[in-house]
Design a protein around this motif. Structure first.
Motif, PDB file in Angstrom:
ATOM      1  N   ASN A  68      -1.533  -5.732   0.316  1.00 28.31           N
ATOM      2  CA  ASN A  68      -0.349  -5.856   1.174  1.00 28.31           C
ATOM      3  C   ASN A  68      -0.306  -4.807   2.280  1.00 28.31           C
ATOM      4  O   ASN A  68       0.591  -4.825   3.119  1.00 28.31           O
ATOM      5  N   LYS A  69      -1.277  -3.891   2.260  1.00 31.86           N
ATOM      6  CA  LYS A  69      -1.309  -2.825   3.258  1.00 31.86           C
ATOM      7  C   LYS A  69      -2.605  -2.835   4.062  1.00 31.86           C
ATOM      8  O   LYS A  69      -3.216  -1.810   4.307  1.00 31.86           O
ATOM      9  N   GLY A  70      -2.995  -4.031   4.436  1.00 37.10           N
ATOM     10  CA  GLY A  70      -4.166  -4.164   5.305  1.00 37.10           C
ATOM     11  C   GLY A  70      -5.464  -4.419   4.595  1.00 37.10           C
ATOM     12  O   GLY A  70      -6.484  -4.685   5.236  1.00 37.10           O
ATOM     13  N   GLY A  71      -5.461  -4.315   3.263  1.00 36.00           N
ATOM     14  CA  GLY A  71      -6.673  -4.604   2.512  1.00 36.00           C
ATOM     15  C   GLY A  71      -7.718  -3.502   2.616  1.00 36.00           C
ATOM     16  O   GLY A  71      -7.426  -2.359   2.991  1.00 36.00           O
ATOM     17  N   ARG A  72      -8.952  -3.867   2.309  1.00 34.42           N
ATOM     18  CA  ARG A  72     -10.045  -2.896   2.325  1.00 34.42           C
ATOM     19  C   ARG A  72     -11.330  -3.621   2.717  1.00 34.42           C
ATOM     20  O   ARG A  72     -12.111  -4.041   1.884  1.00 34.42           O
ATOM     21  N   ARG A  73     -11.525  -3.805   4.003  1.00 31.25           N
ATOM     22  CA  ARG A  73     -12.680  -4.551   4.486  1.00 31.25           C
ATOM     23  C   ARG A  73     -13.952  -3.722   4.388  1.00 31.25           C
ATOM     24  O   ARG A  73     -13.911  -2.490   4.505  1.00 31.25           O
ATOM     25  N   LEU A  74     -15.069  -4.391   4.182  1.00 30.11           N
ATOM     26  CA  LEU A  74     -16.378  -3.746   4.116  1.00 30.11           C
ATOM     27  C   LEU A  74     -17.292  -4.353   5.166  1.00 30.11           C
ATOM     28  O   LEU A  74     -17.426  -5.580   5.247  1.00 30.11           O
TER      29      LEU A  74
ATOM     30  N   ILE B  81      -5.951 -10.971   3.611  1.00 27.95           N
ATOM     31  CA  ILE B  81      -4.732 -10.366   3.091  1.00 27.95           C
ATOM     32  C   ILE B  81      -3.828 -11.464   2.546  1.00 27.95           C
ATOM     33  O   ILE B  81      -3.999 -12.633   2.890  1.00 27.95           O
ATOM     34  N   PRO B  82      -2.860 -11.128   1.677  1.00 24.87           N
ATOM     35  CA  PRO B  82      -1.956 -12.146   1.137  1.00 24.87           C
ATOM     36  C   PRO B  82      -1.083 -12.786   2.218  1.00 24.87           C
ATOM     37  O   PRO B  82      -0.710 -12.134   3.197  1.00 24.87           O
ATOM     38  N   SER B  83      -0.750 -14.040   2.001  1.00 28.69           N
ATOM     39  CA  SER B  83       0.050 -14.770   3.000  1.00 28.69           C
ATOM     40  C   SER B  83       1.537 -14.608   2.724  1.00 28.69           C
ATOM     41  O   SER B  83       2.227 -15.561   2.357  1.00 28.69           O
ATOM     42  N   ASP B  84       2.020 -13.395   2.888  1.00 32.14           N
ATOM     43  CA  ASP B  84       3.455 -13.152   2.764  1.00 32.14           C
ATOM     44  C   ASP B  84       3.919 -12.278   3.921  1.00 32.14           C
ATOM     45  O   ASP B  84       3.115 -11.659   4.626  1.00 32.14           O
ATOM     46  N   LYS B  85       5.230 -12.248   4.113  1.00 29.08           N
ATOM     47  CA  LYS B  85       5.796 -11.536   5.248  1.00 29.08           C
ATOM     48  C   LYS B  85       5.534 -10.038   5.177  1.00 29.08           C
ATOM     49  O   LYS B  85       5.289  -9.385   6.194  1.00 29.08           O
ATOM     50  N   GLU B  86       5.562  -9.491   3.981  1.00 35.10           N
ATOM     51  CA  GLU B  86       5.344  -8.054   3.805  1.00 35.10           C
ATOM     52  C   GLU B  86       3.969  -7.633   4.316  1.00 35.10           C
ATOM     53  O   GLU B  86       3.840  -6.640   5.036  1.00 35.10           O
ATOM     54  N   SER B  87       2.943  -8.393   3.962  1.00 28.73           N
ATOM     55  CA  SER B  87       1.579  -8.051   4.367  1.00 28.73           C
ATOM     56  C   SER B  87       1.406  -8.151   5.881  1.00 28.73           C
ATOM     57  O   SER B  87       0.772  -7.296   6.508  1.00 28.73           O
ATOM     58  N   ALA B  88       1.963  -9.219   6.476  1.00 30.75           N
ATOM     59  CA  ALA B  88       1.853  -9.392   7.920  1.00 30.75           C
ATOM     60  C   ALA B  88       2.630  -8.315   8.662  1.00 30.75           C
ATOM     61  O   ALA B  88       2.132  -7.725   9.635  1.00 30.75           O
ATOM     62  N   SER B  89       3.847  -8.027   8.208  1.00 33.08           N
ATOM     63  CA  SER B  89       4.692  -7.046   8.889  1.00 33.08           C
ATOM     64  C   SER B  89       4.083  -5.654   8.856  1.00 33.08           C
ATOM     65  O   SER B  89       4.208  -4.888   9.817  1.00 33.08           O
ATOM     66  N   TYR B  90       3.421  -5.318   7.762  1.00 28.90           N
ATOM     67  CA  TYR B  90       2.788  -3.992   7.655  1.00 28.90           C
ATOM     68  C   TYR B  90       1.803  -3.770   8.801  1.00 28.90           C
ATOM     69  O   TYR B  90       1.768  -2.696   9.407  1.00 28.90           O
TER      70      TYR B  90
END
Length: 335
Positions: free
Chosen positions: A66-72, A162-171
């Protein structure tokens, strides 16, 4: 039914392309379930410590998706995605430059069966997203459910999902300095039930959450149309009102995922199977629609921007359809 087998003499390059698509289809359909089973089974073996330690890590790392994930970088640049891109092939088409100092919301259409175009273009570097749009970081949104699967969640995040929710997008949209792109397959799993060759009907009339999100953050909306996305699979006929469609829609409401009965070709024959057809995909990124920021927009303001978005998407489709073999008399329709 006569089975059409693949020729024995096929270039090794094409075999690699098919193998890369096969592992992607497996990942899409089965990998999450396999990861869950592995996590549980390890608890009952001498390797139980692996699952126990992962569970501790999982609890500590719970909010990361929910906080941008962790891309590699290694995942996004994996050579398998190049082979997969060449299988169809898939092309990313840029129509305008985008300011790297701004955040954006990309509306991706259509969903198709497995959103192949969105995955290759935005979750990998196979089509050169970072080169075409320097300074922008794409974040594809995916159903929250899959981020609750152990091990699989880390695989998803490594590709930038990232998850498809408002919290993840807004972050991400709240971050200063811009450079973040949220990609939303607006039609979602429900639209997949209408994905079949020649289909140009989008589930969009009632989908306005992404528009409200754009206004609340003052984020430009960018329409994206992926020509060829619906051509990859055939689907069992499921017209509105049929028992099959009723069952699929009930399951979609309960589970959050749709279960389209799709089919295409196999690994060693071209008659049936779950491997998509070799048909080109052209994902066209349109011009941004500027949005005025307002914390609590009225329904009229949301409706007005939504209408502008529909018009921009239709214009994008009409401007490019003849280039990508869509008949002149075919137009987008919405439901």
């Amino acid at each position: 039914m006569k089975i059409e087998f693949a020729p024995r003499q096929i270039p090794f390059q094409r075999r690699l392309q098919t193998a890369s698509v096969l592992q992607w289809v497996f990942s899409f359909l089965c990998l999450a379930q396999c990861c869950i089973v592995l996590f549980v089974l390890l608890l009952f073996t001498r390797f139980w410590l692996i699952s126990a330690l992962y569970a501790l890590w999982w609890a500590f790392d719970w909010d990361t998706p929910n906080k941008g994930g962790r891309r590699l970088r290694c995942t996004r640049n994996c050579i398998a995605w190049q082979y997969m891109k060449d299988y169809f092939p898939i092309t990313l088409v840029k129509t305008v430059d985008l300011d790297p100092g701004t955040n954006y919301i990309f509306g991706f259409h259509p969903h198709g069966i497995m959103v192949a175009g969105a995955f290759i273009n935005f979750c990998t570097e196979a089509t050169g997203f970072s080169k075409q749009f320097p300074g922008l970081t794409p974040h594809m949104m995916m159903l929250n459910l899959w981020f609750r699967a152990p091990f699989f969640r880390d695989y998803l995040m490594s590709g930038g999902l990232i998850p498809s929710d408002k919290e993840s997008a807004s972050y991400l949209l709240r971050k200063e300095g811009g450079g973040n792109v949220i990609i939303i397959a607006v039609g979602g799993a429900q639209e997949a039930l209408d994905a079949r060759p020649g289909a140009f009907t989008l589930l969009l009339e009632s989908r306005k959450g992404f528009v409200r999100l754009a206004i609340e953050h003052g984020t430009p909306l960018v329409p994206v149309f992926s020509f060829g996305e619906n051509e990859l699979y055939d689907q069992v006929e499921n017209p509105k009102g049929s028992w099959l469609r009723w069952t699929q829609e009930c399951l979609q409401k309960v589970m959050g995922i749709s279960l389209p009965l799709f089919h295409a070709r196999g690994i060693f024959q071209y008659t049936f199977g779950f491997i998509p057809y070799r048909r080109p995909i052209y994902t066209v990124v349109g011009k941004p629609i500027q949005v005025k920021k307002k914390h609590n927009p009225s329904q009229d303001e949301v409706d007005e921007l939504h209408q502008r978005y529909l018009e921009a998407l239709c214009k994008l489709f009409e401007e490019h359809k003849l280039k990508y073999d869509v008949p002149e008399d075919r137009h987008l329709s919405f439901r």
